[in-house]
Design a protein around this motif. Structure first.
Motif, PDB file in Angstrom:
ATOM      1  N   ASP A 179      38.497  17.048  -0.496  1.00 38.43           N
ATOM      2  CA  ASP A 179      37.890  17.304  -1.791  1.00 38.43           C
ATOM      3  C   ASP A 179      37.339  18.729  -1.842  1.00 38.43           C
ATOM      4  O   ASP A 179      37.023  19.296  -0.796  1.00 38.43           O
ATOM      5  N   ASP A 180      37.238  19.280  -3.043  1.00 40.78           N
ATOM      6  CA  ASP A 180      36.625  20.606  -3.224  1.00 40.78           C
ATOM      7  C   ASP A 180      37.279  21.642  -2.334  1.00 40.78           C
ATOM      8  O   ASP A 180      36.608  22.562  -1.842  1.00 40.78           O
ATOM      9  N   GLU A 237      41.610  19.778  -9.661  1.00 43.62           N
ATOM     10  CA  GLU A 237      40.552  19.078 -10.385  1.00 43.62           C
ATOM     11  C   GLU A 237      40.020  19.937 -11.522  1.00 43.62           C
ATOM     12  O   GLU A 237      40.194  21.151 -11.531  1.00 43.62           O
TER      13      GLU A 237
END
Ligand code: C2E
Ligand code: CA
Ligand code: CA
Ligand code: CA
Length: 279
Positions: A179-180, A237
């Motif tokens: 993530d990220d 995202e």
């Protein structure tokens, strides 16, 4: 702060006191959040950039506090991590996401994987991997349709506990997403040490794509190229505009998530959204 005298001490003392007080209150309320049923999940889909189908659904935690206010996970997750409450909350999130996914599956909806955010603190818990498997079993959710989203920092240390957990996940087809991605960048060695299936490009990069940010375009392109070289799929995202989506598609990005498709939705709303999606 001795030489600052009475006044500066007073100033420091007040703001510090307020911070501590707010923190203590939040911590106490957070401990009650689960038993009081104040936690819920909202869900946001990821979409395939080539075919437009839904590839997965990410569960995102929400907390309606005792005063009725909706609190952001950005604010309360760190507190839950410090207090250890994240272990119980994290188990609840996993169970609720698997239960909901099972119900959607039963209802004939197609959505690929269910993705759950996992804190580094959970990952360090020697019980974690067994808990995950037990939860899948309890809700009869197929392990190969569960993805765990981890941050780069959670993967920095290569410990026995982590090894064993990842071996168990791999053996059961549970996939991992970083993530990220891009916010940590310090050490990429973990990427091939661990069985990572998806890289999620942080939305801070994605959202600068459509500006005149030549450098940002280079950055997302580099992540896509890197991910593919390592055999991973890349997910963007925070996609909010068609322009950004087109750029990502040109760069070979595989999947996208963001307000352009839908904001995170309550279960009934997501069900409605899913029913009108193609294939
Ligand atoms: P994340 O995992 O990076 O989740 C994506 C965040 O971006 C979510 O914020 C989502 O609502 C938001 N978002 C999605 N699309 C867009 C968009 O197009 N534009 C903008 N501006 N934002 C978008 P949210 O739900 O507030 O969650 C924030 C963070 O809290 C998550 O970031 C994740 O790190 C953490 N979190 C959420 N749920 C959980 C959980 O169950 N467990 C743990 N450990 N962390 C969680
Ligand atoms: Ca996430
Ligand atoms: Ca993210
Ligand atoms: Ca984020």
């Amino acid at each position: 702060a001795k030489e600052g005298g009475r006044n500066s001490f007073q100033f420091y003392n007040d703001s510090f006191f307020e911070k501590v007080q707010r923190r203590v209150t939040l911590e106490q309320e957070l401990r009650q959040a689960l038993p009081r049923g104040e936690l819920s999940l909202v869900y946001q889909p990821t979409v395939c950039l080539r075919h437009g189908n839904v590839t997965g659904i990410e569960a995102l935690l929400r907390w309606q506090g005792p005063d009725g206010s909706l609190r952001s996970p950005v604010e309360f997750i760190p507190i839950a991590e410090d207090s250890g409450e994240i272990l119980a909350i994290g188990r609840w999130v996993l169970a609720e996401a698997c239960r909901q996914a099972g119900a959607w599956h039963e209802a004939g909806l197609q959505f690929g994987r269910i993705a759950v955010n996992v804190s580094a603190v959970q990952l360090r818990d020697p019980q974690f991997a067994d808990d995950v498997l037990a939860i899948c079993q309890r809700y009869r959710w197929p392990t190969d349709r569960l993805e765990l989203e981890l941050t780069e920092s959670a993967l920095m240390r290569d410990t026995e506990v982590l090894r064993r957990a990842f071996d168990l996940f791999a053996a059961n087809g549970i996939t991992l997403a970083v993530d990220d991605f891009g916010t940590g960048f310090s050490n990429l060695a973990y990427l091939h040490r661990f069985p990572v299936r998806h890289l999620k490009i942080d939305r801070s990069f994605v959202q600068q794509l459509s500006g005149d940010g030549e450098r940002m375009r280079g950055l997302t392109q580099a992540v896509v190229t890197l991910g593919h070289a390592l055999g991973m799929a890349v997910v963007a995202e925070g996609v909010e505009t068609e322009i950004t989506l087109d750029l990502l598609r040109q760069q070979g990005c595989d999947e996208a998530q963001g307000y352009l498709f839908t904001r995170p939705l309550a279960p009934e709303q997501l069900e409605t959204w899913l029913r009108v999606q193609p294939g």
